[in-house]
Design an enzyme around this catalytic site. Structure first.
Site, mmCIF file in Angstrom:
data_model
loop_
_atom_site.group_PDB
_atom_site.id
_atom_site.type_symbol
_atom_site.label_atom_id
_atom_site.label_comp_id
_atom_site.label_asym_id
_atom_site.label_seq_id
_atom_site.Cartn_x
_atom_site.Cartn_y
_atom_site.Cartn_z
ATOM 1 N N GLY A 1 0.798 -1.219 0.000
ATOM 2 C CA GLY A 1 0.000 0.000 0.000
ATOM 3 C C GLY A 1 0.829 1.268 0.000
ATOM 4 O O GLY A 1 2.019 1.247 -0.298
ATOM 5 N N HIS B 1 2.563 4.763 -5.040
ATOM 6 C CA HIS B 1 3.173 5.931 -5.685
ATOM 7 C C HIS B 1 3.487 5.593 -7.145
ATOM 8 O O HIS B 1 3.121 4.512 -7.639
ATOM 9 C CB HIS B 1 4.424 6.378 -4.918
ATOM 10 C CG HIS B 1 5.391 5.256 -4.640
ATOM 11 N ND1 HIS B 1 6.127 4.644 -5.627
ATOM 12 C CD2 HIS B 1 5.729 4.623 -3.482
ATOM 13 C CE1 HIS B 1 6.897 3.708 -5.095
ATOM 14 N NE2 HIS B 1 6.670 3.660 -3.801
ATOM 15 N N GLU B 2 4.187 6.495 -7.820
ATOM 16 C CA GLU B 2 4.487 6.324 -9.245
ATOM 17 C C GLU B 2 5.324 5.070 -9.527
ATOM 18 O O GLU B 2 5.265 4.523 -10.628
ATOM 19 C CB GLU B 2 5.219 7.564 -9.774
ATOM 20 C CG GLU B 2 4.356 8.804 -9.867
ATOM 21 C CD GLU B 2 3.287 8.709 -10.946
ATOM 22 O OE1 GLU B 2 3.630 8.439 -12.104
ATOM 23 O OE2 GLU B 2 2.100 8.904 -10.625
ATOM 24 N N GLY B 3 6.109 4.638 -8.540
ATOM 25 C CA GLY B 3 6.884 3.404 -8.711
ATOM 26 C C GLY B 3 5.962 2.210 -8.884
ATOM 27 O O GLY B 3 6.179 1.358 -9.758
ATOM 28 N N HIS B 4 4.919 2.139 -8.070
ATOM 29 C CA HIS B 4 3.928 1.067 -8.198
ATOM 30 C C HIS B 4 3.202 1.175 -9.543
ATOM 31 O O HIS B 4 2.876 0.158 -10.170
ATOM 32 C CB HIS B 4 2.908 1.147 -7.061
ATOM 33 C CG HIS B 4 3.488 0.897 -5.701
ATOM 34 N ND1 HIS B 4 3.688 1.894 -4.779
ATOM 35 C CD2 HIS B 4 3.920 -0.253 -5.117
ATOM 36 C CE1 HIS B 4 4.209 1.380 -3.685
ATOM 37 N NE2 HIS B 4 4.362 0.088 -3.859
ATOM 38 N N LYS C 1 14.437 -0.892 -7.014
ATOM 39 C CA LYS C 1 14.969 -0.230 -5.819
ATOM 40 C C LYS C 1 15.306 -1.252 -4.730
ATOM 41 O O LYS C 1 16.294 -1.123 -4.036
ATOM 42 C CB LYS C 1 13.969 0.796 -5.278
ATOM 43 C CG LYS C 1 14.464 1.519 -4.016
ATOM 44 C CD LYS C 1 13.457 2.532 -3.513
ATOM 45 C CE LYS C 1 12.247 1.863 -2.909
ATOM 46 N NZ LYS C 1 12.555 1.185 -1.607
ATOM 47 N N ASP C 2 14.455 -2.267 -4.606
ATOM 48 C CA ASP C 2 14.715 -3.365 -3.671
ATOM 49 C C ASP C 2 15.368 -4.513 -4.437
ATOM 50 O O ASP C 2 14.800 -5.609 -4.545
ATOM 51 C CB ASP C 2 13.409 -3.840 -3.022
ATOM 52 C CG ASP C 2 12.750 -2.757 -2.203
ATOM 53 O OD1 ASP C 2 13.435 -2.146 -1.381
ATOM 54 O OD2 ASP C 2 11.549 -2.506 -2.413
ATOM 55 N N SER D 1 7.393 4.275 -0.376
ATOM 56 C CA SER D 1 6.291 4.577 0.539
ATOM 57 C C SER D 1 6.803 5.293 1.778
ATOM 58 O O SER D 1 6.120 6.125 2.368
ATOM 59 C CB SER D 1 5.575 3.280 0.936
ATOM 60 O OG SER D 1 5.050 2.636 -0.210
#
Length: 270
Positions: A27, A30-33, A144-145, A180
């Site tokens: 949840g 953001h734009e990454g999702h 990123k992860d 997030s």
């Protein structure tokens, strides 16, 4: 967009969806999702997004309790993106049975795994449960992860008939990777994190030109950052992208970082 809360309803809804894309989230979207969802919609017939703050991947109870949540905003966001399914399970829906305990081997106990005991074991466990339930054709995760993607890909693709894909990191105008957790940063910390990111991008370029002295370059920047910013650096190191070992000679590599600024933990790689 079909909103699903019960496992039985989910099984019925996706029963005949053979080319299903899955985007697991916690949840606070953001734009990454958005990038992950777009990749799924482009490569799959239908897309399922889950929102589930997984308790077993938090090594700090306070971190779990303060993790940013905004379900109403998230659902509105997903509706605009025309997601096919949104799954909102409870903890009992996911952890209804006991699975075999997952253990990382010694070579995997690096970077975030070294500093967040039990974190990736929790991630692998919960994603295994989701994949077992949903049986998606493809899973989409953020770069990123990267360590998380690396471990999940190895675990899921060896256990299930599901492929795991990575999508590029989306960044804010100041180059800070979208996360997030960024919502927990105050204005000063957000600005400073952007400056730190730019210095790390410069460091990556310097290392590309002078791999032999990469340890010295890292040491010097680490010293500079600690002097100029009120941060705590957990790690700042180079690892090759094939097996995450420290051997970067003639290898494609990434620069990995994790640090705390104003009690907010940020990670990134370049």
């Amino acid at each position: 967009m079909k909103l699903i809360k019960l496992k039985t309803d989910l099984i019925k809804a996706i029963k005949f969806d053979k080319r299903l894309g899955f985007v697991p989230t916690m949840g606070s979207l953001h734009e990454g999702h958005k990038g992950l969802i777009r990749a799924s919609k482009k490569n799959c017939i239908k897309t399922l997004v889950s929102i589930f703050v997984n308790p077993t991947q938090f090594n700090n109870k306070k971190d779990y309790e303060t993790y940013p949540k905004n379900l109403k905003k998230d659902l509105s966001y997903l509706k605009k993106l025309k997601v096919d399914y949104v799954y909102l399970p409870t903890i009992k829906q996911i952890y209804w049975k006991k699975n075999d305990k997952i253990k990382l081997n010694k070579s995997q106990n690096i970077l975030c795994a070294k500093f967040r005991k039990g974190h990736f074991e929790g991630v692998l466990d919960v994603l295994g449960r989701f994949i077992d339930l949903i049986s998606p054709q493809k899973v989409f995760m953020g770069e990123k992860d990267f360590q998380q993607f690396f471990l999940v890909k190895n675990y899921i693709e060896n256990k299930f008939n599901t492929k795991v894909y990575v999508c590029k990191t989306i960044r804010a105008k100041n180059k800070l990777a979208l996360s997030s957790r960024n919502s927990l940063l105050n204005k000063k910390s957000f600005i400073e994190s952007g400056i730190i990111t730019k210095r790390l991008l410069t460091l990556k370029n310097q290392i590309n030109k002078n791999k032999k002295n990469y340890k010295k370059l890292i040491f010097n920047l680490k010293k500079e950052l600690l002097k100029n910013f009120h941060i705590k650096i957990e790690y700042l190191e180079c690892r090759n992208i094939q097996n995450l070992s420290t051997n970067i000679s003639n290898k494609s590599f990434k620069l990995f970082v994790a640090y705390y600024i104003n009690n907010v933990r940020l990670i990134d790689n370049f």
